[in-house]
Design a protein around this motif. Structure first.
Motif, mmCIF file in Angstrom:
data_model
loop_
_atom_site.group_PDB
_atom_site.id
_atom_site.type_symbol
_atom_site.label_atom_id
_atom_site.label_comp_id
_atom_site.label_asym_id
_atom_site.label_seq_id
_atom_site.Cartn_x
_atom_site.Cartn_y
_atom_site.Cartn_z
ATOM 1 N N PHE A 1 -27.310 -43.900 0.427
ATOM 2 C CA PHE A 1 -25.964 -44.191 0.915
ATOM 3 C C PHE A 1 -25.480 -43.205 1.968
ATOM 4 N N ASP A 2 -25.358 -41.948 1.610
ATOM 5 C CA ASP A 2 -24.767 -40.969 2.513
ATOM 6 C C ASP A 2 -25.445 -39.620 2.315
ATOM 7 N N MET A 3 -26.163 -39.178 3.335
ATOM 8 C CA MET A 3 -26.954 -37.959 3.193
ATOM 9 C C MET A 3 -26.106 -36.741 2.876
ATOM 10 N N ALA A 4 -25.069 -36.501 3.651
ATOM 11 C CA ALA A 4 -24.315 -35.258 3.532
ATOM 12 C C ALA A 4 -23.643 -35.127 2.173
ATOM 13 N N SER A 5 -22.916 -36.159 1.739
ATOM 14 C CA SER A 5 -22.208 -36.037 0.467
ATOM 15 C C SER A 5 -23.169 -35.975 -0.711
ATOM 16 N N GLY A 6 -24.257 -36.738 -0.649
ATOM 17 C CA GLY A 6 -25.238 -36.678 -1.728
ATOM 18 C C GLY A 6 -25.910 -35.329 -1.826
ATOM 19 N N ASN A 7 -26.306 -34.788 -0.689
ATOM 20 C CA ASN A 7 -26.949 -33.472 -0.708
ATOM 21 C C ASN A 7 -25.977 -32.374 -1.113
ATOM 22 N N ASP A 8 -24.714 -32.519 -0.729
ATOM 23 C CA ASP A 8 -23.727 -31.529 -1.154
ATOM 24 C C ASP A 8 -23.556 -31.533 -2.671
ATOM 25 N N GLU A 9 -23.645 -32.698 -3.298
ATOM 26 C CA GLU A 9 -23.589 -32.758 -4.758
ATOM 27 C C GLU A 9 -24.761 -32.006 -5.381
ATOM 28 N N ALA B 1 -32.195 -27.723 -17.887
ATOM 29 C CA ALA B 1 -33.041 -27.010 -16.944
ATOM 30 C C ALA B 1 -32.259 -26.613 -15.696
ATOM 31 N N ALA B 2 -32.729 -25.573 -15.037
ATOM 32 C CA ALA B 2 -32.137 -25.140 -13.774
ATOM 33 C C ALA B 2 -32.494 -26.116 -12.666
ATOM 34 N N VAL B 3 -31.704 -26.078 -11.596
ATOM 35 C CA VAL B 3 -31.880 -26.997 -10.470
ATOM 36 C C VAL B 3 -32.331 -26.238 -9.239
ATOM 37 N N VAL B 4 -33.396 -26.724 -8.609
ATOM 38 C CA VAL B 4 -33.797 -26.286 -7.274
ATOM 39 C C VAL B 4 -33.426 -27.420 -6.328
ATOM 40 N N PRO B 5 -32.498 -27.214 -5.399
ATOM 41 C CA PRO B 5 -32.047 -28.326 -4.554
ATOM 42 C C PRO B 5 -33.071 -28.710 -3.499
ATOM 43 N N VAL B 6 -33.302 -30.012 -3.370
ATOM 44 C CA VAL B 6 -34.166 -30.585 -2.343
ATOM 45 C C VAL B 6 -33.315 -31.553 -1.538
ATOM 46 N N GLY B 7 -33.318 -31.426 -0.228
ATOM 47 C CA GLY B 7 -32.523 -32.311 0.606
ATOM 48 C C GLY B 7 -33.153 -33.680 0.725
ATOM 49 N N ALA B 8 -32.379 -34.719 0.438
ATOM 50 C CA ALA B 8 -32.852 -36.092 0.605
ATOM 51 C C ALA B 8 -32.466 -36.591 1.988
ATOM 52 N N GLU C 1 -29.146 -33.488 9.525
ATOM 53 C CA GLU C 1 -28.941 -33.091 8.135
ATOM 54 C C GLU C 1 -29.975 -32.048 7.705
ATOM 55 N N MET C 2 -31.199 -32.204 8.146
ATOM 56 C CA MET C 2 -32.248 -31.244 7.827
ATOM 57 C C MET C 2 -31.919 -29.866 8.392
ATOM 58 N N GLU C 3 -31.413 -29.830 9.616
ATOM 59 C CA GLU C 3 -31.036 -28.556 10.231
ATOM 60 C C GLU C 3 -29.865 -27.916 9.488
ATOM 61 N N ARG C 4 -28.914 -28.736 9.053
ATOM 62 C CA ARG C 4 -27.785 -28.220 8.277
ATOM 63 C C ARG C 4 -28.260 -27.618 6.957
ATOM 64 N N LEU C 5 -29.141 -28.329 6.271
ATOM 65 C CA LEU C 5 -29.633 -27.854 4.988
ATOM 66 C C LEU C 5 -30.466 -26.589 5.136
ATOM 67 N N ALA C 6 -31.292 -26.543 6.167
ATOM 68 C CA ALA C 6 -32.101 -25.339 6.393
ATOM 69 C C ALA C 6 -31.212 -24.124 6.619
ATOM 70 N N ARG D 1 -35.118 -25.183 1.190
ATOM 71 C CA ARG D 1 -36.478 -24.951 1.665
ATOM 72 C C ARG D 1 -37.343 -26.207 1.679
ATOM 73 N N ALA D 2 -36.807 -27.336 1.165
ATOM 74 C CA ALA D 2 -37.619 -28.559 1.081
ATOM 75 C C ALA D 2 -36.743 -29.780 1.258
ATOM 76 N N VAL D 3 -37.348 -30.833 1.811
ATOM 77 C CA VAL D 3 -36.673 -32.122 1.958
ATOM 78 C C VAL D 3 -37.559 -33.206 1.362
ATOM 79 N N ARG D 4 -36.911 -34.306 0.981
ATOM 80 C CA ARG D 4 -37.642 -35.396 0.347
ATOM 81 C C ARG D 4 -37.409 -36.692 1.107
ATOM 82 N N LEU D 5 -38.498 -37.458 1.271
ATOM 83 C CA LEU D 5 -38.460 -38.738 1.965
ATOM 84 C C LEU D 5 -38.653 -39.867 0.967
#
Length: 268
Positions: free
Chosen positions: A58-66, A94-101, A113-118, A123-127
């Motif tokens: 749906f929305d990269m930024a809001s989902g990744n911010d969650e 369990a603890a969370v390691v965030p991965v950017g979708a 979005e990848m540049e913002r997350l970096a 450190r990782a993105v998911r396709l």
């Protein structure tokens, strides 16, 4: 009849980072009854690399911010997206390691979005090519892969490895193929022999010798434990890892050592 005792077979195996965990909901599936971090913790999986289905669909930024917020709070996303129900993330587990979708249907937006997350330390993105209807030959995949390589990010990707290996070649990129099936293991091994950055999840490598074949051909440092919690059952990959013929040091790599190196930058 003696009951099948999975806990006895798994023994004292502890997974320190599961590379394949999802937060949120698919629009066409029932919500999981238990949040992913609780499921992981019940199976002695102490951390999960979580990617947001909201960001993917749906929305990269809001989902990744969650996802980032859940990681900062020491929890993972609840089964239902918190923003849709006004509820805080589930506590504990369990603890969370965030991965950017990322959304490959919007390659320019995905790069932004990848540049913002970096810049935020991710450190990782998911396709999600299957969910987004994206094929390996689409220009968006190669475009995003090239920018991920330039940013030094690890890419976790779904899709049939027999096709999706191609857009990641020649970039010096660290890639984890999340959907490698044991029927297609030979194709992965042939591709990975020429690409030292190619890795695979263990989720679908459930034949009697799949993990051992990877370890023997290209090394156990190319295997990452993955369960796709909460949409799949973590017991199967746990049992396969616990009851196989890998050496103890190889099991430790698969059970989190490799994922922590790729996703957290820790030494092997």
């Amino acid at each position: 009849m003696t009951p099948f005792d999975t806990r006895r077979l798994i023994g004292d195996l502890v997974v320190t980072l599961d590379a394949d965990v999802l937060g949120g909901a698919y629009p066409d599936r029932d919500l999981p009854q238990e949040p992913a971090p609780h499921i992981l913790a019940r199976h002695d999986i102490t951390a999960g690399a979580v990617a947001s289905l909201r960001a993917a669909l749906f929305d990269m930024a809001s989902g990744n911010d969650e996802t980032l917020a859940s990681a900062a709070g020491g929890t993972a996303l609840p089964a239902a997206e918190s923003s849709a129900h006004g509820e805080p993330p589930a506590a504990g587990g369990a603890a969370v390691v965030p991965v950017g979708a990322l959304d490959l249907r919007d390659p320019l937006g995905a790069v932004r979005e990848m540049e913002r997350l970096a810049a935020l330390g991710v450190r990782a993105v998911r396709l999600f090519p299957d969910e987004q209807g994206v094929e390996a030959g689409f220009p968006s995949v190669r475009h995003v892969a090239g920018r991920a390589a330039a940013l030094g990010l690890t890419v976790l990707t779904g899709g049939d490895v027999r096709r999706f290996w191609q857009p990641f070649t020649g970039l010096g990129l660290r890639v984890v193929f999340l959907d490698t099936h044991f029927y297609h293991l030979g194709d992965f091994l042939v591709a990975a022999a020429d690409e030292p950055g190619f890795h695979t999840s263990t989720r679908l490598l459930n034949s009697p010798d799949a993990l051992e074949t990877v370890a023997g051909e290209i090394g156990a440092d190319r295997l990452l434990f993955g369960s796709r919690t909460p949409y799949y059952e973590p017991l199967v990959p746990l049992l396969r890892l616990a009851t196989g013929d890998l050496k103890p040091d190889e099991v430790a790599l698969v059970a989190g050592g490799n994922a922590r190196r790729l996703l957290l930058g820790e030494p092997s």
